[in-house]
Design a protein around this motif. Sequence first.
Motif, PDB file in Angstrom:
ATOM      1  N   PRO A  63      83.304  28.506  36.621  1.00 58.62           N
ATOM      2  CA  PRO A  63      82.633  28.698  37.467  1.00 58.62           C
ATOM      3  C   PRO A  63      81.321  27.918  37.669  1.00 58.62           C
ATOM      4  O   PRO A  63      80.631  27.501  36.709  1.00 58.62           O
ATOM      5  N   GLY A  82      78.562  21.048  32.583  1.00 61.09           N
ATOM      6  CA  GLY A  82      77.670  19.781  32.465  1.00 61.09           C
ATOM      7  C   GLY A  82      76.974  19.768  31.297  1.00 61.09           C
ATOM      8  O   GLY A  82      76.829  18.529  30.530  1.00 61.09           O
ATOM      9  N   THR A 140      83.478  15.166  38.995  1.00 59.98           N
ATOM     10  CA  THR A 140      83.562  14.656  40.137  1.00 59.98           C
ATOM     11  C   THR A 140      82.338  15.164  41.040  1.00 59.98           C
ATOM     12  O   THR A 140      81.867  14.422  42.088  1.00 59.98           O
ATOM     13  N   LEU A 163      80.585  12.694  43.332  1.00 59.46           N
ATOM     14  CA  LEU A 163      80.417  12.990  44.840  1.00 59.46           C
ATOM     15  C   LEU A 163      78.777  12.644  45.214  1.00 59.46           C
ATOM     16  O   LEU A 163      78.403  12.306  46.323  1.00 59.46           O
ATOM     17  N   LEU A 222      84.810  23.483  48.959  1.00 66.08           N
ATOM     18  CA  LEU A 222      85.100  22.278  48.118  1.00 66.08           C
ATOM     19  C   LEU A 222      85.373  21.159  49.047  1.00 66.08           C
ATOM     20  O   LEU A 222      85.707  21.561  50.371  1.00 66.08           O
ATOM     21  N   GLN A 249      95.193  19.716  43.587  1.00 68.85           N
ATOM     22  CA  GLN A 249      94.427  18.631  42.462  1.00 68.85           C
ATOM     23  C   GLN A 249      95.338  18.677  41.064  1.00 68.85           C
ATOM     24  O   GLN A 249      95.397  17.698  40.592  1.00 68.85           O
ATOM     25  N   ILE A 274      71.821  29.026  38.091  1.00 71.73           N
ATOM     26  CA  ILE A 274      72.045  27.866  38.944  1.00 71.73           C
ATOM     27  C   ILE A 274      70.550  27.696  39.821  1.00 71.73           C
ATOM     28  O   ILE A 274      69.942  26.496  39.951  1.00 71.73           O
ATOM     29  N   ARG A 305      68.176  26.211  37.669  1.00 69.28           N
ATOM     30  CA  ARG A 305      68.672  24.608  37.244  1.00 69.28           C
ATOM     31  C   ARG A 305      67.475  23.415  37.682  1.00 69.28           C
ATOM     32  O   ARG A 305      67.273  23.649  38.859  1.00 69.28           O
ATOM     33  N   VAL A 320      70.104  18.092  32.326  1.00 64.35           N
ATOM     34  CA  VAL A 320      69.933  19.231  33.020  1.00 64.35           C
ATOM     35  C   VAL A 320      69.071  20.171  32.278  1.00 64.35           C
ATOM     36  O   VAL A 320      69.022  20.326  30.991  1.00 64.35           O
ATOM     37  N   ARG A 362      68.810  20.384  42.663  1.00 64.32           N
ATOM     38  CA  ARG A 362      69.959  20.059  43.579  1.00 64.32           C
ATOM     39  C   ARG A 362      69.894  20.723  44.901  1.00 64.32           C
ATOM     40  O   ARG A 362      69.516  21.975  45.124  1.00 64.32           O
ATOM     41  N   SER A 369      74.146  31.755  23.752  1.00 66.03           N
ATOM     42  CA  SER A 369      73.298  30.571  23.791  1.00 66.03           C
ATOM     43  C   SER A 369      74.189  29.583  24.093  1.00 66.03           C
ATOM     44  O   SER A 369      75.422  29.270  23.855  1.00 66.03           O
ATOM     45  N   VAL A 370      73.690  28.321  24.317  1.00 68.65           N
ATOM     46  CA  VAL A 370      74.343  26.994  24.381  1.00 68.65           C
ATOM     47  C   VAL A 370      74.818  26.690  22.817  1.00 68.65           C
ATOM     48  O   VAL A 370      75.978  26.241  22.917  1.00 68.65           O
TER      49      VAL A 370
END
Length: 210
Positions: A10, A16, A33, A37, A60, A92, A120, A123, A132, A156, A196-197
């Motif tokens: 999601p 990313g 993508t 875009l 989308l 797709q 988000i 971010r 990011v 963004r 965590s990352v």
Amino acid sequence: MKKRVILLGPPGAGKGTHAKSLTVAMHIPHISTGDMLRDARSRGTELGKQADSYMSSGALVPDALVNGIVAERLASETNGYLLDGYPRTIAQAEYLSACGEKIDAVVLIDVADDVLIERIVGRLSCPNCGAVYHRTNMPPKVSGKCDACGKDLVQRADDNEVTVRQRLEAYHKQTQPLVDYYDKLGLLSKIDGAGSVEDGFAQLKKVLEF
Ligand code: AP5
């Protein structure tokens, strides 16, 4: 090592963020993508103009528009790739397969919706190099500036709570069916992206065998 990889998940799952490290560790290009875009939109191309209203509302972009840019890009990649944000619908995925692309692995980064919204909305992105950050979880060293290239960070346009809810709805309706689709093909692995990352990356390392 798996070389043709799809990162599924999601909005805000960390696709990313992890893609940036994976592409270095695995020596394969990151194909997003969403980035393609946004680039088309900022250059004012015909594709960018057509995609703009869908992206701004959290919907989308139509399959035909996205399939076209991906086909063109994959045709030039012979040593594998990391797909981030594509495919996002069954149509797709079928198109990708009809192009003759043999995928080695699909990894679902699983995170609950309430965590995603917080990620988000906080971010920050670098419009120059694509790095990011997050206002609280992963802040830049100097407030508002990219660690990598020093440019001013931006939020963004689609990273607001109203649009994020639309994006999550689109994900659950149109993209989540891909989990079953790739599971049936024996290609799916799942990692827990809520930690965590570093923890997420360690899980990716294991499933992608590098
Ligand atoms: P796209 O750019 O692909 O956006 P998305 O899928 O909504 O994904 P995000 O970029 O929001 O999230 P991410 O998973 O990459 O998370 P990140 O790593 O940044 O698509 C945008 C739009 O383009 C779509 O809505 C659609 O309109 C269109 N589009 C694109 N592809 C399309 C397609 N194939 N078909 C049709 N339309 C298409 O992380 C998020 C934040 O969380 C960051 O701040 C990060 O620092 C933080 N964070 C990440 N991981 C962690 C962690 N483990 N712990 C704490 N914080 C973390």
